[in-house]
Design a protein around this motif. Structure first.
Motif, PDB file in Angstrom:
ATOM      1  N   LYS A  13      -7.967 -12.179   7.787  1.00 33.47           N
ATOM      2  CA  LYS A  13      -7.917 -11.771   9.050  1.00 33.47           C
ATOM      3  C   LYS A  13      -6.425 -11.084   9.470  1.00 33.47           C
ATOM      4  O   LYS A  13      -5.852 -11.063  10.560  1.00 33.47           O
ATOM      5  N   LYS A  14      -5.989 -10.190   8.522  1.00 40.57           N
ATOM      6  CA  LYS A  14      -4.800  -9.631   8.571  1.00 40.57           C
ATOM      7  C   LYS A  14      -5.070  -8.144   7.996  1.00 40.57           C
ATOM      8  O   LYS A  14      -5.720  -8.020   7.003  1.00 40.57           O
ATOM      9  N   GLY A  15      -4.423  -7.238   8.715  1.00 42.72           N
ATOM     10  CA  GLY A  15      -4.457  -5.569   8.270  1.00 42.72           C
ATOM     11  C   GLY A  15      -3.946  -4.656   9.002  1.00 42.72           C
ATOM     12  O   GLY A  15      -3.675  -5.036  10.263  1.00 42.72           O
ATOM     13  N   ASN A  16      -3.643  -3.267   8.615  1.00 41.14           N
ATOM     14  CA  ASN A  16      -3.185  -2.417   9.325  1.00 41.14           C
ATOM     15  C   ASN A  16      -4.376  -1.465   9.836  1.00 41.14           C
ATOM     16  O   ASN A  16      -5.267  -1.877   9.456  1.00 41.14           O
ATOM     17  N   ASP A  17      -3.904  -0.432  10.433  1.00 40.38           N
ATOM     18  CA  ASP A  17      -5.127   0.606  10.683  1.00 40.38           C
ATOM     19  C   ASP A  17      -5.844   1.105   9.510  1.00 40.38           C
ATOM     20  O   ASP A  17      -7.048   1.103   9.736  1.00 40.38           O
TER      21      ASP A  17
END
Length: 199
Positions: A111-115
């Motif tokens: 549930k973590k990320g950049n664009d």
């Protein structure tokens, strides 16, 4: 809404330390400005290849939904829009910008990320649903494009900036970001995408 910020490919030189060697300069700029090493569209396309588990996961997402038959020209568009909002429901939290793009499963499970992680996961979902999709780059921006399987643009939009045509089908360009919650706005921001033949 504000237009998503472009991803710069270079950063201004720091003239405060002229004693640095060119190699030291590149290493320091790279470490402090990870977007200087923005991955290519080719790299994102490779990472966004879904495995059998991802195809099964997406099949379960869409199996309860009612989409037009395979012969109906808006099926791909309907699925793409549905998956866009399903992905937004995952509530992916932002992680620091990095030139290392996560595998789609890593973004989904953590549930973590950049664009770029987010867009890569969405591309993997489209492909897992059987929709042809790929990243294209133009200047300092990355775009995701997918095949609607629509033959004539008139049935979709009269604005020639909002679609690309290849092999008699219409492709829609999208600019996918964590902060964008509207499929239509994401489509609108994709209007600067390159022609398909340029990649």
């Amino acid at each position: 809404p504000n237009k998503p910020e472009a991803l710069p490919q270079s950063v201004p030189l720091d003239t405060s330390d002229e004693a640095s060697t060119p190699m030291e300069k590149r290493m320091r700029d790279s470490e402090s400005n990870p977007l200087m090493n923005k991955p290519s569209a080719q790299t994102l396309n490779r990472i966004a290849t879904p495995d059998a588990h991802m195809r099964e996961y997406v099949a379960n997402l869409i199996k309860e939904e009612s989409f037009p038959s395979d012969e109906y020209p808006y099926r791909n568009l309907g699925i793409a829009r549905f998956l866009f909002y399903k992905l937004a429901e995952q509530q992916i939290n932002a992680r620091p910008l990095s030139f290392e793009v996560q595998e789609p499963w890593t973004t989904l499970e953590s549930k973590k990320g950049n664009d770029m992680d987010y867009a890569t996961l969405y591309c993997a979902w489209l492909r897992a649903a059987g929709i042809n999709a790929s990243f294209r780059e133009k200047g300092d921006k990355l775009f995701l494009m997918f095949d609607t399987n629509i033959r004539e643009p008139g049935s979709l939009t009269a604005n020639t900036h909002l679609y690309r045509k290849e092999e008699n089908t219409i492709w829609l360009p999208l600019q996918i970001t964590l902060s964008e919650t509207s499929f239509v706005r994401s489509w609108y921001h994709g209007k600067e995408a390159p022609a398909l033949q340029t990649q």
